[in-house]
Design a protein around this motif. Structure first.
Motif, PDB file in Angstrom:
ATOM      1  N   MET A 108      53.148 -42.238  66.178  1.00  0.00           N
ATOM      2  CA  MET A 108      53.600 -42.825  64.920  1.00  0.00           C
ATOM      3  C   MET A 108      52.492 -43.552  64.162  1.00  0.00           C
ATOM      4  SD  MET A 108      56.559 -41.669  64.831  1.00  0.00           S
ATOM      5  CE  MET A 108      56.994 -42.410  63.243  1.00  0.00           C
ATOM      6  N   LEU A 109      51.358 -43.801  64.813  1.00  0.00           N
ATOM      7  CA  LEU A 109      50.275 -44.573  64.178  1.00  0.00           C
ATOM      8  C   LEU A 109      49.840 -44.004  62.821  1.00  0.00           C
ATOM      9  CD1 LEU A 109      48.227 -46.917  64.307  1.00  0.00           C
ATOM     10  CD2 LEU A 109      46.700 -45.388  65.588  1.00  0.00           C
ATOM     11  N   PRO A 110      49.605 -42.685  62.702  1.00  0.00           N
ATOM     12  CA  PRO A 110      49.151 -42.157  61.404  1.00  0.00           C
ATOM     13  C   PRO A 110      50.174 -42.327  60.273  1.00  0.00           C
ATOM     14  CG  PRO A 110      48.802 -40.545  63.162  1.00  0.00           C
ATOM     15  CD  PRO A 110      49.667 -41.618  63.722  1.00  0.00           C
ATOM     16  N   PHE A 111      51.437 -42.531  60.642  1.00  0.00           N
ATOM     17  CA  PHE A 111      52.492 -42.664  59.634  1.00  0.00           C
ATOM     18  C   PHE A 111      52.739 -44.120  59.227  1.00  0.00           C
ATOM     19  CE2 PHE A 111      53.184 -38.705  61.883  1.00  0.00           C
ATOM     20  CZ  PHE A 111      53.482 -37.814  60.861  1.00  0.00           C
ATOM     21  N   LYS A 112      52.010 -45.053  59.857  1.00  0.00           N
ATOM     22  CA  LYS A 112      52.179 -46.471  59.542  1.00  0.00           C
ATOM     23  C   LYS A 112      51.521 -46.799  58.196  1.00  0.00           C
ATOM     24  CE  LYS A 112      54.143 -47.864  63.457  1.00  0.00           C
ATOM     25  NZ  LYS A 112      55.476 -48.451  63.486  1.00  0.00           N
ATOM     26  N   PRO A 113      52.025 -47.820  57.494  1.00  0.00           N
ATOM     27  CA  PRO A 113      51.367 -48.249  56.245  1.00  0.00           C
ATOM     28  C   PRO A 113      49.927 -48.651  56.519  1.00  0.00           C
ATOM     29  CG  PRO A 113      53.495 -49.345  56.534  1.00  0.00           C
ATOM     30  CD  PRO A 113      53.214 -48.621  57.818  1.00  0.00           C
ATOM     31  N   ALA A 114      49.058 -48.388  55.558  1.00  0.00           N
ATOM     32  CA  ALA A 114      47.617 -48.629  55.730  1.00  0.00           C
ATOM     33  C   ALA A 114      47.313 -50.072  56.137  1.00  0.00           C
ATOM     34  CB  ALA A 114      46.874 -48.277  54.443  1.00  0.00           C
ATOM     35  N   ASP A 115      48.074 -51.031  55.572  1.00  0.00           N
ATOM     36  CA  ASP A 115      47.764 -52.443  55.845  1.00  0.00           C
ATOM     37  C   ASP A 115      48.181 -52.902  57.240  1.00  0.00           C
ATOM     38  OD1 ASP A 115      50.482 -52.380  55.445  1.00  0.00           O
ATOM     39  OD2 ASP A 115      50.540 -53.961  53.935  1.00  0.00           O
ATOM     40  N   SER A 116      48.930 -52.059  57.975  1.00  0.00           N
ATOM     41  CA  SER A 116      49.338 -52.464  59.327  1.00  0.00           C
ATOM     42  C   SER A 116      48.691 -51.603  60.420  1.00  0.00           C
ATOM     43  CB  SER A 116      50.859 -52.392  59.464  1.00  0.00           C
ATOM     44  OG  SER A 116      51.301 -51.047  59.370  1.00  0.00           O
ATOM     45  N   LYS A 117      47.901 -50.600  60.011  1.00  0.00           N
ATOM     46  CA  LYS A 117      47.328 -49.664  60.992  1.00  0.00           C
ATOM     47  C   LYS A 117      46.368 -50.332  61.971  1.00  0.00           C
ATOM     48  CE  LYS A 117      47.764 -45.097  58.965  1.00  0.00           C
ATOM     49  NZ  LYS A 117      47.139 -44.026  58.214  1.00  0.00           N
ATOM     50  N   GLU A 118      45.522 -51.222  61.451  1.00  0.00           N
ATOM     51  CA  GLU A 118      44.529 -51.872  62.312  1.00  0.00           C
ATOM     52  C   GLU A 118      45.211 -52.701  63.398  1.00  0.00           C
ATOM     53  OE1 GLU A 118      40.753 -54.897  61.854  1.00  0.00           O
ATOM     54  OE2 GLU A 118      41.274 -53.639  60.129  1.00  0.00           O
ATOM     55  N   LYS A 119      46.227 -53.440  63.003  1.00  0.00           N
ATOM     56  CA  LYS A 119      46.981 -54.272  63.961  1.00  0.00           C
ATOM     57  C   LYS A 119      47.705 -53.391  64.980  1.00  0.00           C
ATOM     58  CE  LYS A 119      50.496 -57.915  64.128  1.00  0.00           C
ATOM     59  NZ  LYS A 119      51.498 -58.681  63.343  1.00  0.00           N
ATOM     60  N   GLU A 120      48.297 -52.294  64.506  1.00  0.00           N
ATOM     61  CA  GLU A 120      49.028 -51.397  65.400  1.00  0.00           C
ATOM     62  C   GLU A 120      48.073 -50.690  66.363  1.00  0.00           C
ATOM     63  OE1 GLU A 120      52.223 -49.505  67.219  1.00  0.00           O
ATOM     64  OE2 GLU A 120      52.102 -51.289  65.955  1.00  0.00           O
ATOM     65  N   PHE A 121      46.891 -50.304  65.865  1.00  0.00           N
ATOM     66  CA  PHE A 121      45.864 -49.696  66.717  1.00  0.00           C
ATOM     67  C   PHE A 121      45.497 -50.647  67.863  1.00  0.00           C
ATOM     68  CE2 PHE A 121      41.397 -49.293  67.869  1.00  0.00           C
ATOM     69  CZ  PHE A 121      41.272 -47.938  68.169  1.00  0.00           C
ATOM     70  N   ALA A 122      45.246 -51.902  67.527  1.00  0.00           N
ATOM     71  CA  ALA A 122      44.888 -52.896  68.559  1.00  0.00           C
ATOM     72  C   ALA A 122      46.031 -53.077  69.551  1.00  0.00           C
ATOM     73  CB  ALA A 122      44.548 -54.230  67.887  1.00  0.00           C
ATOM     74  N   PRO A 207      45.155 -33.485  66.319  1.00  0.00           N
ATOM     75  CA  PRO A 207      45.668 -34.770  65.817  1.00  0.00           C
ATOM     76  C   PRO A 207      46.042 -34.618  64.347  1.00  0.00           C
ATOM     77  CG  PRO A 207      43.576 -35.073  66.970  1.00  0.00           C
ATOM     78  CD  PRO A 207      43.778 -33.599  66.843  1.00  0.00           C
ATOM     79  N   PRO A 208      47.075 -35.314  63.905  1.00  0.00           N
ATOM     80  CA  PRO A 208      47.512 -35.148  62.517  1.00  0.00           C
ATOM     81  C   PRO A 208      46.471 -35.642  61.517  1.00  0.00           C
ATOM     82  CG  PRO A 208      48.719 -36.926  63.585  1.00  0.00           C
ATOM     83  CD  PRO A 208      47.920 -36.252  64.647  1.00  0.00           C
ATOM     84  N   ASP A 209      46.197 -34.830  60.500  1.00  0.00           N
ATOM     85  CA  ASP A 209      45.341 -35.267  59.400  1.00  0.00           C
ATOM     86  C   ASP A 209      46.229 -35.542  58.187  1.00  0.00           C
ATOM     87  OD1 ASP A 209      46.095 -32.757  58.501  1.00  0.00           O
ATOM     88  OD2 ASP A 209      44.139 -31.836  58.833  1.00  0.00           O
ATOM     89  N   GLU A 210      45.611 -35.870  57.077  1.00  0.00           N
ATOM     90  CA  GLU A 210      46.396 -36.238  55.884  1.00  0.00           C
ATOM     91  C   GLU A 210      47.291 -35.095  55.416  1.00  0.00           C
ATOM     92  OE1 GLU A 210      44.033 -37.888  52.761  1.00  0.00           O
ATOM     93  OE2 GLU A 210      43.243 -39.497  54.025  1.00  0.00           O
ATOM     94  N   LYS A 211      46.783 -33.873  55.535  1.00  0.00           N
ATOM     95  CA  LYS A 211      47.563 -32.709  55.104  1.00  0.00           C
ATOM     96  C   LYS A 211      48.808 -32.532  55.979  1.00  0.00           C
ATOM     97  CE  LYS A 211      47.148 -27.705  54.394  1.00  0.00           C
ATOM     98  NZ  LYS A 211      46.302 -26.509  54.630  1.00  0.00           N
ATOM     99  N   THR A 212      48.640 -32.660  57.297  1.00  0.00           N
ATOM    100  CA  THR A 212      49.776 -32.535  58.229  1.00  0.00           C
ATOM    101  C   THR A 212      50.820 -33.613  57.966  1.00  0.00           C
ATOM    102  OG1 THR A 212      48.183 -31.787  59.898  1.00  0.00           O
ATOM    103  CG2 THR A 212      50.386 -32.320  60.686  1.00  0.00           C
ATOM    104  N   ILE A 213      50.344 -34.834  57.745  1.00  0.00           N
ATOM    105  CA  ILE A 213      51.250 -35.958  57.486  1.00  0.00           C
ATOM    106  C   ILE A 213      52.036 -35.719  56.200  1.00  0.00           C
ATOM    107  CG2 ILE A 213      51.345 -38.436  56.936  1.00  0.00           C
ATOM    108  CD1 ILE A 213      48.795 -38.661  58.801  1.00  0.00           C
ATOM    109  N   ALA A 214      51.327 -35.267  55.157  1.00  0.00           N
ATOM    110  CA  ALA A 214      51.985 -35.004  53.869  1.00  0.00           C
ATOM    111  C   ALA A 214      53.046 -33.905  54.010  1.00  0.00           C
ATOM    112  CB  ALA A 214      50.948 -34.611  52.832  1.00  0.00           C
ATOM    113  N   GLN A 215      52.709 -32.873  54.804  1.00  0.00           N
ATOM    114  CA  GLN A 215      53.651 -31.762  55.018  1.00  0.00           C
ATOM    115  C   GLN A 215      54.913 -32.246  55.743  1.00  0.00           C
ATOM    116  OE1 GLN A 215      53.549 -28.630  54.008  1.00  0.00           O
ATOM    117  NE2 GLN A 215      55.313 -27.863  55.125  1.00  0.00           N
ATOM    118  N   ALA A 216      54.703 -33.065  56.774  1.00  0.00           N
ATOM    119  CA  ALA A 216      55.840 -33.595  57.535  1.00  0.00           C
ATOM    120  C   ALA A 216      56.721 -34.472  56.654  1.00  0.00           C
ATOM    121  CB  ALA A 216      55.334 -34.382  58.748  1.00  0.00           C
TER     122      ALA A 216
END
Length: 221
Positions: A108-122, A207-216
């Motif tokens: 689910m990490l790639p689908f998280k809002p940009a401002d919360s990705k760093e925190k979720e990664f950690a 791993p999902p890239d921007e194109k895969t995420i947009a398609q999903a």
């Protein structure tokens, strides 16, 4: 002879990837029916193909199976990857559920809002290295065997390998403090059916890239 299992999902990992992994490990060839439009997904729902109106769906053995855990359990039981007795199955289930909890966070990490990705990664790295991987390292140390349960390949080994490789995509040295898990990864990766699935050109998804995420997002939202 029954035809190959047919997998209905979008062209990405998601909740179908563990099913692809398990079929491949069992040496089962499968076909994929990609869901590339919202209209096709709606057609599957309208035609009554999706029991609970959602995918993954796997067509095999005369069934249209949904719910990823039910599908995984069926494949594991059918192909002798589900232990020798009810106690072994309980351990396999526990290990799978733990690995899948971590898997889900990474998925689910790639689908998280940009401002919360760093925190979720950690958070993922912290959970992997303090909650999940120490458990599997201890299991391997305590019984000294090559596999997690019953000293034979099971669904749990495949689920753990998939999750470990996903975690390494986030942080290449994430196994640095887990030597037995590192050896386990190498061992399971070299099982012929698994090794084949790890080769370029297999049905394993990247791993999902921007194109895969947009398609999903286009299909499912």
């Amino acid at each position: 002879m029954a035809g190959k299992p047919k997998l209905y999902y979008f062209n990405g990992r998601g909740r179908m990837e563990s099913i692809r992994w398990l079929l491949a490990a069992a040496g089962v060839e499968f076909e994929e029916q990609l869901i590339e439009t919202k209209e096709y997904l709606e057609k599957l729902k309208h035609d009554g193909d999706l029991l609970f109106q959602q995918v993954p769906m796997v067509e095999m053995d005369g069934m249209k199976m949904v719910q990823s855990r039910a599908i995984l359990n069926y494949i594991a039981a059918k192909h002798n990857l589900y232990g020798k007795d009810v106690k072994q199955r309980a351990w396999i289930d526990m290990y799978c559920e733990g690995a899948m909890d971590l898997n889900e966070m990474i998925m689910m990490l790639p689908f998280k809002p940009a401002d919360s990705k760093e925190k979720e990664f950690a958070n993922i790295i912290e959970k992997a290295t303090t909650r999940y991987f120490p458990v599997f390292e201890k299991v391997l140390k305590d019984h000294g065997q090559n596999y997690l349960v019953g000293n034979q390949l099971s669904r749990a080994d495949i689920q753990l390998l998939e999750t470990v490789l996903m975690a390494e995509e986030l942080k290449a040295d994430i196994l640095s403090k887990f030597p037995l898990l590192k050896a386990f990864k190498e061992r399971i990766s070299n099982i012929p059916t698994v090794k084949k699935f790890l080769q370029p050109g297999s049905q394993r998804k990247p791993p999902p890239d921007e194109k895969t995420i947009a398609q999903a997002m286009k299909v499912f939202h």
